[in-house]
Design a protein around this motif. Structure first.
Motif, PDB file in Angstrom:
ATOM      1  N   MET A 171      38.756  12.621   3.257  1.00 14.75           N
ATOM      2  CA  MET A 171      40.041  13.301   4.097  1.00 14.75           C
ATOM      3  C   MET A 171      40.272  12.752   5.373  1.00 14.75           C
ATOM      4  N   ASP A 172      38.735  12.552   6.083  1.00 20.83           N
ATOM      5  CA  ASP A 172      39.166  12.029   7.286  1.00 20.83           C
ATOM      6  C   ASP A 172      39.736  10.447   7.358  1.00 20.83           C
ATOM      7  N   TYR A 173      39.326   9.894   6.391  1.00 22.62           N
ATOM      8  CA  TYR A 173      40.107   8.361   6.227  1.00 22.62           C
ATOM      9  C   TYR A 173      41.669   8.561   5.972  1.00 22.62           C
ATOM     10  N   LEU A 174      42.011   9.487   5.330  1.00 24.82           N
ATOM     11  CA  LEU A 174      43.386   9.767   4.717  1.00 24.82           C
ATOM     12  C   LEU A 174      44.274  10.353   6.053  1.00 24.82           C
ATOM     13  N   GLN A 175      43.808  10.944   6.876  1.00 25.74           N
ATOM     14  CA  GLN A 175      44.292  11.868   8.031  1.00 25.74           C
ATOM     15  C   GLN A 175      45.531  11.052   8.572  1.00 25.74           C
TER      16      GLN A 175
ATOM     17  N   TRP B 161      47.312   5.541  18.173  1.00 27.66           N
ATOM     18  CA  TRP B 161      46.405   6.499  17.664  1.00 27.66           C
ATOM     19  C   TRP B 161      44.988   5.741  17.719  1.00 27.66           C
ATOM     20  N   TRP B 162      43.909   6.455  17.985  1.00 33.27           N
ATOM     21  CA  TRP B 162      42.664   5.993  17.930  1.00 33.27           C
ATOM     22  C   TRP B 162      41.611   6.467  17.011  1.00 33.27           C
ATOM     23  N   PRO B 163      41.477   5.941  15.917  1.00 37.45           N
ATOM     24  CA  PRO B 163      40.614   6.459  14.764  1.00 37.45           C
ATOM     25  C   PRO B 163      38.964   5.964  15.182  1.00 37.45           C
ATOM     26  N   ALA B 164      38.339   6.603  16.199  1.00 34.06           N
ATOM     27  CA  ALA B 164      37.383   6.172  16.718  1.00 34.06           C
ATOM     28  C   ALA B 164      36.122   6.648  15.830  1.00 34.06           C
ATOM     29  N   GLU B 165      36.123   7.707  15.119  1.00 37.31           N
ATOM     30  CA  GLU B 165      34.802   8.072  14.200  1.00 37.31           C
ATOM     31  C   GLU B 165      34.898   7.327  13.005  1.00 37.31           C
ATOM     32  N   GLN B 166      36.211   6.817  12.453  1.00 38.16           N
ATOM     33  CA  GLN B 166      36.089   6.026  11.188  1.00 38.16           C
ATOM     34  C   GLN B 166      35.583   4.448  11.568  1.00 38.16           C
TER      35      GLN B 166
ATOM     36  N   CYS C 137      39.058  -3.448  24.924  1.00 36.29           N
ATOM     37  CA  CYS C 137      40.423  -3.020  24.250  1.00 36.29           C
ATOM     38  C   CYS C 137      40.919  -3.971  23.264  1.00 36.29           C
ATOM     39  N   GLN C 138      40.560  -5.304  23.296  1.00 36.77           N
ATOM     40  CA  GLN C 138      40.809  -6.128  22.131  1.00 36.77           C
ATOM     41  C   GLN C 138      40.037  -6.042  20.982  1.00 36.77           C
ATOM     42  N   LEU C 139      38.845  -5.523  21.061  1.00 44.82           N
ATOM     43  CA  LEU C 139      37.996  -5.088  20.187  1.00 44.82           C
ATOM     44  C   LEU C 139      38.560  -3.913  19.484  1.00 44.82           C
ATOM     45  N   MET C 140      38.954  -3.071  20.378  1.00 37.33           N
ATOM     46  CA  MET C 140      39.701  -1.710  19.458  1.00 37.33           C
ATOM     47  C   MET C 140      40.666  -2.109  18.763  1.00 37.33           C
ATOM     48  N   GLY C 141      41.692  -3.257  19.000  1.00 40.46           N
ATOM     49  CA  GLY C 141      42.585  -3.472  18.219  1.00 40.46           C
ATOM     50  C   GLY C 141      42.012  -4.045  16.917  1.00 40.46           C
ATOM     51  N   ILE C 142      40.891  -5.069  17.226  1.00 46.79           N
ATOM     52  CA  ILE C 142      40.593  -5.592  15.822  1.00 46.79           C
ATOM     53  C   ILE C 142      39.850  -4.641  15.053  1.00 46.79           C
ATOM     54  N   ARG C 143      39.098  -3.861  15.469  1.00 46.37           N
ATOM     55  CA  ARG C 143      38.220  -2.764  14.588  1.00 46.37           C
ATOM     56  C   ARG C 143      39.115  -1.912  13.910  1.00 46.37           C
ATOM     57  N   LYS C 144      40.507  -1.321  14.681  1.00 50.21           N
ATOM     58  CA  LYS C 144      41.464  -0.446  14.085  1.00 50.21           C
ATOM     59  C   LYS C 144      41.880  -1.250  13.029  1.00 50.21           C
ATOM     60  N   MET C 145      42.143  -2.427  13.031  1.00 47.13           N
ATOM     61  CA  MET C 145      42.955  -3.233  12.153  1.00 47.13           C
ATOM     62  C   MET C 145      42.083  -3.386  10.837  1.00 47.13           C
TER      63      MET C 145
ATOM     64  N   SER D 292      37.703  18.439  27.185  1.00 46.57           N
ATOM     65  CA  SER D 292      37.346  19.550  26.670  1.00 46.57           C
ATOM     66  C   SER D 292      37.361  19.607  24.995  1.00 46.57           C
ATOM     67  N   GLU D 293      37.904  18.530  24.523  1.00 42.87           N
ATOM     68  CA  GLU D 293      37.825  18.307  23.010  1.00 42.87           C
ATOM     69  C   GLU D 293      36.845  17.718  22.261  1.00 42.87           C
ATOM     70  N   LYS D 294      36.250  17.101  23.121  1.00 46.44           N
ATOM     71  CA  LYS D 294      34.858  16.212  22.711  1.00 46.44           C
ATOM     72  C   LYS D 294      33.444  17.002  23.200  1.00 46.44           C
ATOM     73  N   GLU D 295      32.204  16.619  22.262  1.00 47.65           N
ATOM     74  CA  GLU D 295      30.884  16.741  22.582  1.00 47.65           C
ATOM     75  C   GLU D 295      30.656  16.101  23.709  1.00 47.65           C
ATOM     76  N   ASP D 296      30.535  14.759  23.634  1.00 45.59           N
ATOM     77  CA  ASP D 296      30.012  13.806  24.686  1.00 45.59           C
ATOM     78  C   ASP D 296      31.622  13.517  25.576  1.00 45.59           C
ATOM     79  N   PRO D 297      31.751  14.031  26.598  1.00 43.23           N
ATOM     80  CA  PRO D 297      33.042  13.783  27.454  1.00 43.23           C
ATOM     81  C   PRO D 297      33.223  12.413  27.883  1.00 43.23           C
ATOM     82  N   LEU D 298      32.098  11.670  27.676  1.00 41.82           N
ATOM     83  CA  LEU D 298      32.190  10.078  27.968  1.00 41.82           C
ATOM     84  C   LEU D 298      32.535   9.063  26.608  1.00 41.82           C
ATOM     85  N   ALA D 299      32.344   9.734  25.575  1.00 48.28           N
ATOM     86  CA  ALA D 299      32.452   9.057  24.343  1.00 48.28           C
ATOM     87  C   ALA D 299      33.698   8.352  24.486  1.00 48.28           C
ATOM     88  N   ASN D 300      34.113   7.187  23.635  1.00 51.46           N
ATOM     89  CA  ASN D 300      34.976   6.474  23.558  1.00 51.46           C
ATOM     90  C   ASN D 300      36.008   6.979  22.400  1.00 51.46           C
ATOM     91  N   ILE D 301      36.294   8.130  22.317  1.00 53.33           N
ATOM     92  CA  ILE D 301      37.063   8.876  21.356  1.00 53.33           C
ATOM     93  C   ILE D 301      38.249   9.653  21.848  1.00 53.33           C
TER      94      ILE D 301
END
Lengths: 264, 294
Positions: free
Chosen positions: A179-183, A252-257, B104-112, B285-294
């Motif tokens: 489900m994480d992937y499909l979100q 949007w940023w799928p960091a965990e995935q 930031c370019q790596l973020m685009g590449i990895r998301k792709m 407030s939404e993440k465990e490690d406040p400095l994580a790239n998420i």
């Protein structure tokens, strides 16, 4: 039922902790439970989306033989009456003047547990947004809208067409109950008014653009150029598929995935 | 973990005298690409190559060592390298593509790669993504301001630019000019202000000057592919390494700068969220490690 619950019901399983090899999955799923019944509905589009699906040569035979039952689809199944379906893949936008299309879409929503806008025409209207009617054989056919304008859509896979890989990844995620992937696909069901100009209004105007060039790379019609580190849209070439904004790392940023895929 | 996930970190430099001479620091990017081209681990690399306008780079596909070296050295402005990846696959026909990219370019590449919605048959062709440390990037006009206005220099005379030790540096044939980094503030591109990645956390191999002495680079191997290629390059003798603990200033400075960048960015992210502006990242407030790239 929530979308999540419906997808889980569709899968007949809870999320599995570990991703297993596709072939093992195929056997297991085939043994464990009835194959999901999938319908393919073709409205106003070019058939490119299902062509892209069929480019997954390595998994297609297994997919169709062992994993799913294609229970409905023009040219795929010899059946006139639309049956109950677990998942309906709808390709193409819907023409408001075409009563058959409207009726078929309504019926899909009634008969399918899950409706997926498959490809940008169904998801955003894509190039059919430019229709102005006045052409043979039906000059009155002029208003083409994303299917979510008429019915509730559960998930969307934009792309003109969506790549073979995203289709394969989605299928594998469905099989694995990931489900994480499909979100993101569930979230994208709400993205129906797409345009290359979203990059300007939703990214550059919002002080988010970093000039990486992912949008211009992703554009499937070469409507985007990069000028002084910012996307520049040639609106004459834009088909409003939404892929540029969907691929932008700042939408949007799928960091965990990503961390998972990199083995981090 | 402000330095991201990595297998190993070392001080390193190219053993090639020519690369040492023209490189920004240790010449790691040039050395890796030349080695990978030689060994056919990549068919070509997307680099920030020179254009007719001095100091204004453009994404270029380098297919030979010569073309790689022509792109050596840091340019502190945009080169949308991700844009060129598809051309490298389609127009140049490359099956195994290398690329140098900022975080930031790596973020685009990895998301792709994870979600290739509209990107067909490219995700698995990225064979080597070398990331470079990046605090911020500047529009070209900002560089003109630093060089022409603030330093009073003719940009055509500048042979190398650098950022380090709290200063922006410009080297001409005869002289060295500096500008306190404070003077560059406000000229960065705005999108950098919410960036949570200093050390290219998503690269196969990432590298940059901070942490090691002049002429050397700090190198992180992060993925299996990155580790394999880097180790092979060291084994082949094209790159030499030293233990990071044996060099000055060492990882401490890198950790400090990475923490500073992330802390500042999180403040901007939280402020933007409070104003209702879009941000792709989670609030503190939404993440465990406040400095994580998420």
């Amino acid at each position: 039922m929530s979308i999540l619950a419906r997808i889980k019901a569709f899968l007949g399983m809870e999320a599995k902790p570990e991703k297993e090899a596709l072939e093992e999955e195929v056997e297991k799923v085939a043994e464990e439970k009835a194959k999901p019944r999938i319908g393919y509905i073709h409205l106003s589009g070019c058939t490119g989306d299902v062509m892209s699906l069929s480019e997954n040569y390595d998994i297609l035979a297994e997919l169709l033989t062992n994993l799913v039952d294609i229970v409905y689809g023009q040219t795929l199944v010899d059946l006139w009456e639309m049956p109950e379906m677990d998942l309906a893949l709808v390709e193409g936008s819907v023409c408001l003047q075409d009563e058959h299309s409207v009726k078929e879409l309504m019926e899909v929503r009634e008969k399918a547990a899950l409706v997926c806008a498959f490809g940008s025409c169904a998801a955003t209207g894509c190039f059919t947004r430019y229709s102005r009617g006045g052409q043979q054989a039906r000059p009155d056919h002029e208003s083409f809208v994303p299917i979510a304008d008429l019915v509730k859509v559960d998930c969307a896979i934009p792309g003109c067409p969506p790549s073979p890989e995203i289709i394969a990844k989605t299928v594998v995620a469905l099989i694995n109950g990931d489900m994480d992937y499909l979100q993101p696909m569930l979230d994208l069901a709400g993205y129906t008014e797409a345009c290359g100009c979203d990059l300007q209004t939703k990214v550059v105007n919002q002080a988010l653009c970093i000039g990486c060039g992912t949008c211009a790379m992703a554009c499937q019609t070469r409507a985007l150029d990069m000028n002084a580190g910012r996307p520049e849209l040639n609106s004459d070439r834009c088909v409003k598929c939404g892929v540029c904004y969907v691929q932008c790392p700042r939408s949007w940023w799928p960091a965990e995935q990503i961390n998972k895929d990199l083995g981090f | 973990m402000v330095l991201g996930t990595y297998k190993e970190v070392v001080a390193a430099r190219s053993t090639d005298k020519q690369i040492q001479k023209i490189a920004q620091d240790g010449g790691i990017v040039s050395a890796l690409f030349c080695y990978a081209l030689d060994e056919k681990l990549i068919d070509g690399a997307v680099v920030a190559g020179p254009t007719e306008e001095l100091w204004k780079p453009a994404p270029t596909v380098a297919m030979t060592a010569e073309e790689v070296l022509a792109a050596a050295g840091t340019k502190y402005t945009f080169s949308p390298n991700v844009w060129m990846l598809k051309k490298a696959a389609r127009q140049y026909g490359l099956e195994k593509i290398g690329t140098v990219a900022i975080p930031c370019q790596l973020m685009g590449i990895r998301k792709m790669q994870s979600y290739p919605f509209g990107v067909r048959f490219l995700a698995d062709k990225i064979a080597l993504a070398v990331g470079i440390f990046c605090m911020e990037n500047f529009p070209f006009a900002s560089l003109q301001t630093f060089i022409s206005e603030k330093m009073g220099l003719d940009p055509n005379l500048v042979e190398k630019m650098d950022i380090g030790k709290g200063k922006f540096w410009a080297y001409t044939a005869d002289d060295v000019y500096t500008l306190p980094l404070k003077e560059t503030h406000g000229y960065e591109q705005n999108g950098c202000k919410i960036c949570l990645d200093y050390v290219a956390e998503l690269a196969d191999v990432s590298t940059g000057s901070v942490g090691t002495p002049d002429g050397w680079s700090t190198v992180f191997t992060r993925t299996d592919a990155g580790e394999t290629i880097f180790k092979a390059a060291v084994e082949a003798g094209v790159i030499e390494t030293k233990a990071i603990d044996d060099v000055k200033p060492g990882l401490g400075l890198l950790e400090k700068l990475a923490t500073d960048k992330k802390t500042k960015a999180m403040k901007v992210i939280d402020d933007r969220k409070a104003m209702g502006l879009p941000v792709p990242y989670k609030a503190s407030s939404e993440k465990e490690d406040p400095l994580a790239n998420i």
